[in-house]
Design a protein around this motif. Structure first.
Motif, PDB file in Angstrom:
ATOM      1  N   GLU A  21       0.832  -1.200   0.000  1.00 18.10           N
ATOM      2  CA  GLU A  21       0.000   0.000   0.000  1.00 18.10           C
ATOM      3  C   GLU A  21       0.874   1.261   0.000  1.00 18.10           C
ATOM      4  O   GLU A  21       0.569   2.234  -0.684  1.00 18.10           O
ATOM      5  CB  GLU A  21      -0.941   0.012   1.214  1.00 18.10           C
ATOM      6  CG  GLU A  21      -1.972  -1.104   1.214  1.00 18.10           C
ATOM      7  CD  GLU A  21      -3.133  -0.913   0.247  1.00 18.10           C
ATOM      8  OE1 GLU A  21      -3.000  -0.209  -0.771  1.00 18.10           O
ATOM      9  OE2 GLU A  21      -4.194  -1.505   0.511  1.00 18.10           O
ATOM     10  N   GLN A  23       3.868   1.590  -1.268  1.00 17.89           N
ATOM     11  CA  GLN A  23       4.420   1.746  -2.614  1.00 17.89           C
ATOM     12  C   GLN A  23       3.368   2.303  -3.571  1.00 17.89           C
ATOM     13  O   GLN A  23       3.666   3.130  -4.437  1.00 17.89           O
ATOM     14  CB  GLN A  23       4.940   0.407  -3.145  1.00 17.89           C
ATOM     15  CG  GLN A  23       6.183  -0.094  -2.433  1.00 17.89           C
ATOM     16  CD  GLN A  23       6.610  -1.445  -2.956  1.00 17.89           C
ATOM     17  OE1 GLN A  23       6.789  -1.623  -4.153  1.00 17.89           O
ATOM     18  NE2 GLN A  23       6.777  -2.416  -2.061  1.00 17.89           N
ATOM     19  N   LEU A  24       2.146   1.862  -3.385  1.00 18.89           N
ATOM     20  CA  LEU A  24       1.052   2.302  -4.252  1.00 18.89           C
ATOM     21  C   LEU A  24       0.737   3.786  -4.050  1.00 18.89           C
ATOM     22  O   LEU A  24       0.425   4.493  -5.012  1.00 18.89           O
ATOM     23  CB  LEU A  24      -0.190   1.445  -3.997  1.00 18.89           C
ATOM     24  CG  LEU A  24      -1.271   1.471  -5.047  1.00 18.89           C
ATOM     25  CD1 LEU A  24      -0.724   1.171  -6.432  1.00 18.89           C
ATOM     26  CD2 LEU A  24      -2.361   0.476  -4.683  1.00 18.89           C
ATOM     27  N   LEU A  28       0.474   5.929  -7.534  1.00 15.47           N
ATOM     28  CA  LEU A  28      -0.811   6.401  -8.065  1.00 15.47           C
ATOM     29  C   LEU A  28      -0.774   7.829  -8.619  1.00 15.47           C
ATOM     30  O   LEU A  28      -1.383   8.075  -9.677  1.00 15.47           O
ATOM     31  CB  LEU A  28      -1.914   6.255  -7.015  1.00 15.47           C
ATOM     32  CG  LEU A  28      -2.472   4.837  -6.880  1.00 15.47           C
ATOM     33  CD1 LEU A  28      -3.301   4.706  -5.607  1.00 15.47           C
ATOM     34  CD2 LEU A  28      -3.295   4.455  -8.101  1.00 15.47           C
ATOM     35  N   THR A  51      -6.454   4.452  -0.690  1.00 12.66           N
ATOM     36  CA  THR A  51      -5.277   3.676  -0.308  1.00 12.66           C
ATOM     37  C   THR A  51      -4.673   4.204   0.992  1.00 12.66           C
ATOM     38  O   THR A  51      -4.225   3.424   1.836  1.00 12.66           O
ATOM     39  CB  THR A  51      -4.234   3.684  -1.451  1.00 12.66           C
ATOM     40  OG1 THR A  51      -4.844   3.089  -2.608  1.00 12.66           O
ATOM     41  CG2 THR A  51      -2.981   2.908  -1.090  1.00 12.66           C
ATOM     42  N   MET A  77       4.518  -6.213  -5.258  1.00 15.46           N
ATOM     43  CA  MET A  77       4.018  -4.896  -5.639  1.00 15.46           C
ATOM     44  C   MET A  77       5.112  -4.100  -6.332  1.00 15.46           C
ATOM     45  O   MET A  77       4.826  -3.380  -7.295  1.00 15.46           O
ATOM     46  CB  MET A  77       3.495  -4.135  -4.413  1.00 15.46           C
ATOM     47  CG  MET A  77       2.874  -2.799  -4.763  1.00 15.46           C
ATOM     48  SD  MET A  77       1.428  -2.909  -5.863  1.00 15.46           S
ATOM     49  CE  MET A  77       0.181  -3.478  -4.720  1.00 15.46           C
ATOM     50  N   ILE A  81       4.481  -2.402  -9.922  1.00 16.73           N
ATOM     51  CA  ILE A  81       4.658  -0.953 -10.115  1.00 16.73           C
ATOM     52  C   ILE A  81       5.727  -0.697 -11.172  1.00 16.73           C
ATOM     53  O   ILE A  81       5.593   0.207 -12.003  1.00 16.73           O
ATOM     54  CB  ILE A  81       4.969  -0.254  -8.778  1.00 16.73           C
ATOM     55  CG1 ILE A  81       3.702  -0.246  -7.926  1.00 16.73           C
ATOM     56  CG2 ILE A  81       5.508   1.158  -8.999  1.00 16.73           C
ATOM     57  CD1 ILE A  81       3.890   0.261  -6.509  1.00 16.73           C
ATOM     58  N   ALA A 105      -3.146  -1.203 -13.686  1.00 22.65           N
ATOM     59  CA  ALA A 105      -3.882  -0.973 -12.441  1.00 22.65           C
ATOM     60  C   ALA A 105      -4.673  -2.211 -12.022  1.00 22.65           C
ATOM     61  O   ALA A 105      -4.741  -2.538 -10.829  1.00 22.65           O
ATOM     62  CB  ALA A 105      -4.817   0.223 -12.603  1.00 22.65           C
ATOM     63  N   VAL A 108      -2.517  -4.718 -10.313  1.00 25.83           N
ATOM     64  CA  VAL A 108      -2.304  -4.303  -8.929  1.00 25.83           C
ATOM     65  C   VAL A 108      -3.524  -4.664  -8.078  1.00 25.83           C
ATOM     66  O   VAL A 108      -3.384  -5.227  -6.989  1.00 25.83           O
ATOM     67  CB  VAL A 108      -2.002  -2.785  -8.854  1.00 25.83           C
ATOM     68  CG1 VAL A 108      -2.123  -2.266  -7.433  1.00 25.83           C
ATOM     69  CG2 VAL A 108      -0.619  -2.488  -9.421  1.00 25.83           C
ATOM     70  N   GLU A 109      -4.706  -4.341  -8.573  1.00 27.06           N
ATOM     71  CA  GLU A 109      -5.925  -4.626  -7.804  1.00 27.06           C
ATOM     72  C   GLU A 109      -6.097  -6.119  -7.555  1.00 27.06           C
ATOM     73  O   GLU A 109      -6.463  -6.529  -6.457  1.00 27.06           O
ATOM     74  CB  GLU A 109      -7.166  -4.049  -8.499  1.00 27.06           C
ATOM     75  CG  GLU A 109      -7.225  -2.546  -8.484  1.00 27.06           C
ATOM     76  CD  GLU A 109      -7.025  -1.930  -7.112  1.00 27.06           C
ATOM     77  OE1 GLU A 109      -7.697  -2.336  -6.145  1.00 27.06           O
ATOM     78  OE2 GLU A 109      -6.175  -1.025  -6.991  1.00 27.06           O
ATOM     79  N   GLU A 112      -3.817  -7.162  -4.833  1.00 26.69           N
ATOM     80  CA  GLU A 112      -4.316  -6.727  -3.530  1.00 26.69           C
ATOM     81  C   GLU A 112      -5.529  -7.543  -3.089  1.00 26.69           C
ATOM     82  O   GLU A 112      -5.663  -7.880  -1.905  1.00 26.69           O
ATOM     83  CB  GLU A 112      -4.682  -5.242  -3.566  1.00 26.69           C
ATOM     84  CG  GLU A 112      -3.484  -4.334  -3.631  1.00 26.69           C
ATOM     85  CD  GLU A 112      -3.885  -2.874  -3.577  1.00 26.69           C
ATOM     86  OE1 GLU A 112      -3.396  -2.181  -2.671  1.00 26.69           O
ATOM     87  OE2 GLU A 112      -4.686  -2.434  -4.433  1.00 26.69           O
TER      88      GLU A 112
END
Length: 179
Positions: A21, A23-24, A28, A51, A77, A81, A105, A108-109, A112
């Motif tokens: 999270e 890193q995200l 983003l 996030t 992640m 990324i 994206a 990534v989702e 997660e």
């Protein structure tokens, strides 16, 4: 009595998620800046705020466990990324770039969703119902984000396939200054 090793695994998975999270949160804004579509850009900006809330929930879980969220780097992640950054370096423009960003994206989702599903199951197994509730709320938000991306992709992919530019919500050319 819970197995200490299983609880340690739970904490390690939570640390991995916290790193992911974090890193995200840094990635983003770059994705939002690269997006041409107003809706996609807005979606990335909204997910950034969401996030940050996910990180706060994780911090509550760590407080309840009397553990630190620090100490682990989420390699998965980091790779996702990095792939997203490579997409942004491509010569794609407009809807084509947006379609590529949505693909990055959604990877990534999905990562997660898998990770939160795991820690939710672990929390429930450990009898940590309050933690499970917090984690389940985040899991649901990740699923909703994925659904929104899928809906956006239907429109944006069609535009990219036709070589069209993204349509703005206002019907006007996008302005970087618009809030």
């Amino acid at each position: 009595m819970p197995n200490d090793s299983f609880k340690e695994l739970y904490v390690e998975e939570l640390k991995d998620l916290y790193s992911a999270e974090n890193q995200l949160v840094k990635a983003l804004p770059k994705m939002a800046k690269a997006a041409s579509s107003y809706e996609l850009r807005q979606g990335f900006e909204e997910h950034l705020e969401q996030t940050k809330g996910h990180m706060q929930r994780l911090e509550k879980v760590f407080q309840a466990l009397e553990e630190s969220p620090k100490g682990k780097k989420c390699e998965g992640m980091e790779g996702l990324i990095e792939e997203g950054a490579e997409v942004m370096e491509e010569d794609f423009e407009g809807s084509l770039m947006d379609a590529a960003l949505i693909g990055a994206a959604q990877r990534v989702e999905h990562y997660e969703i898998a990770a939160y599903g795991t820690v939710c199951a672990f929390a429930k197994e450990l009898g940590e119902t309050e933690q499970a509730s917090l984690l389940t709320k985040t899991l649901q938000e990740e699923k909703e984000t994925d659904e929104k991306l899928t809906e956006l992709a239907q429109q944006i992919n069609a535009q990219a396939n036709e070589g069209e530019e993204p349509k703005e919500a206002t019907g006007k050319k996008k302005s970087r200054r618009a809030a």
